[in-house]
Write a protein that holds these residues in place. Structure first.
Motif, PDB file in Angstrom:
ATOM      1  N   GLN A 139       0.693  -1.073  -0.008  1.00  0.00           N
ATOM      2  CA  GLN A 139      -0.051  -0.018  -0.111  1.00  0.00           C
ATOM      3  C   GLN A 139       0.916   1.201  -0.037  1.00  0.00           C
ATOM      4  OE1 GLN A 139      -2.389   1.809   3.497  1.00  0.00           O
ATOM      5  NE2 GLN A 139      -3.789   0.344   2.601  1.00  0.00           N
ATOM      6  N   LEU A 140       0.346   2.226  -0.767  1.00  0.00           N
ATOM      7  CA  LEU A 140       1.114   3.592  -0.562  1.00  0.00           C
ATOM      8  C   LEU A 140       0.136   4.671  -0.606  1.00  0.00           C
ATOM      9  CD1 LEU A 140       1.191   5.121  -3.441  1.00  0.00           C
ATOM     10  CD2 LEU A 140       2.781   3.253  -4.105  1.00  0.00           C
ATOM     11  N   THR A 141       0.813   5.957   0.117  1.00  0.00           N
ATOM     12  CA  THR A 141      -0.216   7.124  -0.092  1.00  0.00           C
ATOM     13  C   THR A 141       0.596   8.116  -0.983  1.00  0.00           C
ATOM     14  OG1 THR A 141      -1.260   6.612   2.016  1.00  0.00           O
ATOM     15  CG2 THR A 141      -1.448   8.743   1.081  1.00  0.00           C
ATOM     16  N   ILE A 142      -0.094   8.516  -1.934  1.00  0.00           N
ATOM     17  CA  ILE A 142       0.383   9.631  -2.741  1.00  0.00           C
ATOM     18  C   ILE A 142       0.086  11.019  -2.050  1.00  0.00           C
ATOM     19  CG2 ILE A 142       0.799   8.320  -4.873  1.00  0.00           C
ATOM     20  CD1 ILE A 142      -1.698   9.610  -6.068  1.00  0.00           C
ATOM     21  N   ASP A 143       1.007  12.126  -2.160  1.00  0.00           N
ATOM     22  CA  ASP A 143       0.571  13.379  -1.627  1.00  0.00           C
ATOM     23  C   ASP A 143      -0.050  14.463  -2.542  1.00  0.00           C
ATOM     24  OD1 ASP A 143       2.790  13.858  -2.810  1.00  0.00           O
ATOM     25  OD2 ASP A 143       3.710  14.597  -1.223  1.00  0.00           O
ATOM     26  N   LYS A 144      -0.226  13.982  -3.901  1.00  0.00           N
ATOM     27  CA  LYS A 144      -0.762  14.711  -4.966  1.00  0.00           C
ATOM     28  C   LYS A 144      -0.693  13.613  -6.246  1.00  0.00           C
ATOM     29  CE  LYS A 144       3.910  16.109  -6.857  1.00  0.00           C
ATOM     30  NZ  LYS A 144       4.921  17.284  -6.986  1.00  0.00           N
ATOM     31  N   GLY A 145      -1.418  14.127  -7.136  1.00  0.00           N
ATOM     32  CA  GLY A 145      -1.883  13.128  -8.211  1.00  0.00           C
ATOM     33  C   GLY A 145      -3.233  12.767  -8.590  1.00  0.00           C
ATOM     34  N   LEU A 146      -4.281  13.098  -7.766  1.00  0.00           N
ATOM     35  CA  LEU A 146      -5.565  12.720  -7.999  1.00  0.00           C
ATOM     36  C   LEU A 146      -6.282  13.933  -8.946  1.00  0.00           C
ATOM     37  CD1 LEU A 146      -8.018  10.792  -7.464  1.00  0.00           C
ATOM     38  CD2 LEU A 146      -8.440  12.272  -5.365  1.00  0.00           C
ATOM     39  N   ILE A 147      -6.658  13.575  -9.969  1.00  0.00           N
ATOM     40  CA  ILE A 147      -7.244  14.581 -10.930  1.00  0.00           C
ATOM     41  C   ILE A 147      -8.642  14.020 -11.687  1.00  0.00           C
ATOM     42  CG2 ILE A 147      -5.057  15.654 -11.428  1.00  0.00           C
ATOM     43  CD1 ILE A 147      -5.411  14.473 -14.186  1.00  0.00           C
ATOM     44  N   CYS A 148      -9.508  15.003 -11.936  1.00  0.00           N
ATOM     45  CA  CYS A 148     -10.487  14.728 -12.954  1.00  0.00           C
ATOM     46  C   CYS A 148     -10.123  14.950 -14.267  1.00  0.00           C
ATOM     47  CB  CYS A 148     -11.910  15.415 -12.583  1.00  0.00           C
ATOM     48  SG  CYS A 148     -13.218  15.136 -14.029  1.00  0.00           S
ATOM     49  N   ALA A 149      -9.480  14.438 -15.299  1.00  0.00           N
ATOM     50  CA  ALA A 149      -9.056  14.770 -16.423  1.00  0.00           C
ATOM     51  C   ALA A 149      -9.695  15.706 -17.290  1.00  0.00           C
ATOM     52  CB  ALA A 149      -8.474  13.504 -17.312  1.00  0.00           C
ATOM     53  N   ALA A 150      -8.987  16.814 -17.618  1.00  0.00           N
ATOM     54  CA  ALA A 150      -9.826  17.862 -18.483  1.00  0.00           C
ATOM     55  C   ALA A 150     -10.208  16.980 -19.894  1.00  0.00           C
ATOM     56  CB  ALA A 150      -9.083  19.000 -18.816  1.00  0.00           C
ATOM     57  N   ARG A 151     -11.486  17.285 -20.429  1.00  0.00           N
ATOM     58  CA  ARG A 151     -11.681  16.594 -21.735  1.00  0.00           C
ATOM     59  C   ARG A 151     -10.944  17.329 -22.850  1.00  0.00           C
ATOM     60  NH1 ARG A 151     -16.328  19.425 -20.446  1.00  0.00           N
ATOM     61  NH2 ARG A 151     -16.779  21.594 -21.095  1.00  0.00           N
ATOM     62  N   HIS A 152     -10.474  16.237 -23.691  1.00  0.00           N
ATOM     63  CA  HIS A 152      -9.163  16.843 -24.636  1.00  0.00           C
ATOM     64  C   HIS A 152      -9.367  15.815 -25.985  1.00  0.00           C
ATOM     65  CE1 HIS A 152      -7.752  13.321 -22.101  1.00  0.00           C
ATOM     66  NE2 HIS A 152      -7.210  12.804 -23.093  1.00  0.00           N
ATOM     67  N   ILE A 153      -8.684  16.434 -27.106  1.00  0.00           N
ATOM     68  CA  ILE A 153      -8.726  15.786 -28.086  1.00  0.00           C
ATOM     69  C   ILE A 153      -7.134  15.281 -28.560  1.00  0.00           C
ATOM     70  CG2 ILE A 153      -9.008  15.859 -30.682  1.00  0.00           C
ATOM     71  CD1 ILE A 153     -11.294  17.748 -29.998  1.00  0.00           C
ATOM     72  N   HIS A 154      -6.758  14.171 -28.668  1.00  0.00           N
ATOM     73  CA  HIS A 154      -5.583  13.739 -28.963  1.00  0.00           C
ATOM     74  C   HIS A 154      -5.302  14.013 -30.709  1.00  0.00           C
ATOM     75  CE1 HIS A 154      -4.092  12.140 -25.312  1.00  0.00           C
ATOM     76  NE2 HIS A 154      -5.153  11.649 -25.261  1.00  0.00           N
ATOM     77  N   MET A 155      -4.321  14.568 -31.052  1.00  0.00           N
ATOM     78  CA  MET A 155      -4.393  14.797 -32.570  1.00  0.00           C
ATOM     79  C   MET A 155      -2.565  14.469 -32.846  1.00  0.00           C
ATOM     80  SD  MET A 155      -6.585  18.062 -33.555  1.00  0.00           S
ATOM     81  CE  MET A 155      -8.195  18.335 -33.763  1.00  0.00           C
ATOM     82  N   HIS A 156      -2.452  13.698 -34.048  1.00  0.00           N
ATOM     83  CA  HIS A 156      -1.389  13.777 -35.003  1.00  0.00           C
ATOM     84  C   HIS A 156      -0.943  15.185 -35.278  1.00  0.00           C
ATOM     85  CE1 HIS A 156       1.461  12.884 -37.939  1.00  0.00           C
ATOM     86  NE2 HIS A 156       2.058  11.926 -37.193  1.00  0.00           N
TER      87      HIS A 156
END
Length: 226
Positions: free
Chosen positions: A143-160
């Motif tokens: 088990q581990l506890t991270i002190d940062k890193g929890l997000i709701c990812a902003a909607r986005h578009i991957h593009m070449h």
């Protein structure tokens, strides 16, 4: 039946329905014939990216992630491994690990998931984790506890870059995407992310997919916006 248990049952029903009907960004999207200006839309369920140190901490020394299936984005994969996320008010089990391992651990959940944890995840672009809340992560070997890193990812578009040139946009631009589904919805302030490694695809989370009634094979129409 208490409120906490009822909330969990509702959440499970929503997730199961969307995973069956919408597909997921954790799986390859079916081939879709696109018209000019259209972008395929994929639904991204909650998941976690682990650092190499975190992989060993949770799954044992020397452990390497095992590929379950390729993702729609080249070089990325859904791993066989899952973890449990634990917050001050609740937990969510069997959260899929995505590979390969990254430099920093990042947990991507929906805003609704935050109610289960008792933690409000800020809406951020992937990789922008400074000042974000942490969470406890349970694996089969540790088990581990991270002190940062929890997000709701902003909607986005991957593009070449070729896609970006075709659409007349650049990395970091914000656009509008109109999805003509059973519950038509225009997604404003959708972030453009451009890389040689990317394949054209919009990513939204389960909350957004549910609001628009997104199903597998959905496409959106892009137009510049703010």
């Amino acid at each position: 039946m208490n409120e906490s248990h009822l909330r969990k049952l509702i959440q499970q029903a929503v997730v199961q329905t969307l995973e069956k009907e919408s597909g997921s960004a954790q799986e390859n999207q079916a081939d879709t014939t696109l018209k000019p200006g259209q972008v395929p839309v994929a639904v991204s369920n909650r998941h976690i990216h682990l650092s190499e140190i975190a992989v060993e901490r949770l799954f044992g020394k020397g452990h390497q992630l095992t590929k379950k299936k390729n993702l729609s984005q080249p070089g990325q994969f859904a791993a066989e491994e899952t973890v449990t996320l634990i917050g001050p008010k609740g937990r969510i089990e069997r959260v899929r690990v995505l590979g390969p391992a990254r430099g920093a651990t990042q947990v991507e959940v929906s805003l609704y998931d935050g109610f289960t944890f008792g933690v409000t995840p800020p809406v951020r672009s992937s990789g922008d984790i400074e000042g974000t809340p942490g969470i406890k992560i349970q694996g089969p070997r540790g088990q581990l506890t991270i002190d940062k890193g929890l997000i709701c990812a902003a909607r986005h578009i991957h593009m070449h870059p070729d896609d970006a040139a075709q659409f007349g946009v650049k990395d970091g631009d914000l656009v509008q995407i109109m999805v003509n589904s059973e519950r038509p919805l225009t997604f404003d302030r959708t972030l453009i992310r451009v890389s040689e490694k990317y394949k054209l695809e919009m990513h939204i989370d389960l909350d957004e997919a549910n609001a628009a009634g997104i199903k597998q094979g959905a496409v959106g129409e892009l137009k510049p916006g703010t």
